[in-house]
Design an enzyme around this catalytic site. Structure first.
Site, short mmCIF file in Angstrom:
data_model
loop_
_atom_site.label_atom_id
_atom_site.label_comp_id
_atom_site.label_asym_id
_atom_site.label_seq_id
_atom_site.Cartn_x
_atom_site.Cartn_y
_atom_site.Cartn_z
N SER A 1 0.86 -1.18 0.00
CA SER A 1 0.00 0.00 0.00
C SER A 1 0.90 1.23 0.00
O SER A 1 2.09 1.15 0.35
CB SER A 1 -0.88 0.01 1.26
OG SER A 1 -1.57 1.22 1.41
N TYR B 1 -2.91 -0.87 10.17
CA TYR B 1 -2.83 -1.17 8.74
C TYR B 1 -1.45 -0.79 8.21
O TYR B 1 -0.81 -1.57 7.48
CB TYR B 1 -3.92 -0.41 8.00
CG TYR B 1 -3.96 -0.67 6.51
CD1 TYR B 1 -4.54 -1.84 6.02
CD2 TYR B 1 -3.44 0.24 5.60
CE1 TYR B 1 -4.59 -2.09 4.65
CE2 TYR B 1 -3.48 0.01 4.24
CZ TYR B 1 -4.06 -1.16 3.77
OH TYR B 1 -4.10 -1.41 2.41
N LYS C 1 1.40 -3.31 6.41
CA LYS C 1 1.86 -3.12 5.04
C LYS C 1 3.37 -2.83 4.99
O LYS C 1 4.04 -3.23 4.03
CB LYS C 1 1.05 -2.04 4.34
CG LYS C 1 -0.41 -2.43 4.11
CD LYS C 1 -0.53 -3.74 3.35
CE LYS C 1 -1.98 -4.12 3.05
NZ LYS C 1 -2.09 -5.37 2.27
#
Length: 231
Positions: A140, A153, A157
């Site tokens: 990401s 998150y 990533k």
């Protein structure tokens, strides 16, 4: 296209968003697609749309035993991937890190990191044995930079980037591991963070028209690369 000439693609997280759009594009490109997702009803719908030689199963990638059973069945049928895409992922509800419930943090880690590991560990030996294949782990923009309220998150990533780069150092010639930032796309994940402004970005279907040819172009020469899908 003869069966032996078809590219075999394993794809996780096929029930919605980028995964669902990629299924359509890979099938249109003449690939055999073997996909999984946690949503059994959606998986059945995709399976009804695309029958054999394609194969879709209800699998939770955070469950190592379930991934092992799925992998064993596919490999026993000769369905060793040429392209393995770890797309399945979750994001936490937007909030400061110290307000994230422990079980929510654990679920994001279980899917986004452990899930990637489970899929790689079960499929990769067969790919090494066949002497070819590309592993693409979806990262990401938040795996290379950060934003507030999505720390879990971001952490997963960043981990995907590191895991992929280390894996690339371990692979024999003929194989590749690539970390891919798909870009900013109007998915449910983005809507959870951006709200209505997410609609200013390309839809998964629009994105997949450019991304799938790019994914199919990847090869051993890309081993260890951290790439971004074409916008």
């Amino acid at each position: 296209m003869a069966d032996q000439d078809r590219r075999r693609v394993v794809l996780t997280g096929v029930s919605r968003g980028l995964g669902r759009a990629m299924v359509d594009r890979f099938v249109e490109a003449g690939c055999e697609v073997f996909g999984c997702a946690r949503s059994g009803e959606t998986v059945l719908e995709i399976a009804r749309t695309y029958g054999p030689p394609h194969d879709f199963a209800c699998v939770d990638v955070s469950d190592d035993r379930a991934v092992g059973r799925w992998t064993e069945r596919l490999i026993a049928a000769g369905k060793v991937p040429d392209l393995l895409i770890n797309n399945a992922g979750l994001i936490n509800a937007s909030r400061e890190l110290w307000k994230v419930p422990a079980d929510e943090f654990a679920e994001v880690v279980d899917v986004n990191i452990r899930g990637v590991f489970h899929v790689i560990r079960h499929f990769l030996p067969a790919m090494i044995e066949q002497g070819r294949g590309v592993v693409v782990n979806f990262s990401s923009g938040w795996g290379r930079s950060v934003a507030p309220e999505v720390a879990p998150y971001c952490a997963t990533k960043f981990a995907v980037e590191g895991l992929t780069l280390a894996l690339a150092e371990e692979l024999p010639p003929g194989l590749a591991a690539v970390a891919l930032n798909p870009g900013v796309i109007a998915t449910d994940l983005l809507r959870s963070c951006f709200g209505p402004s997410a609609e200013h970005y390309p839809s998964p279907d629009e994105w997949s028209q450019r991304a799938v040819p790019f994914l199919l172009s990847l090869g051993p020469q890309d081993n260890g690369a951290s790439l971004t899908a074409p916008g």
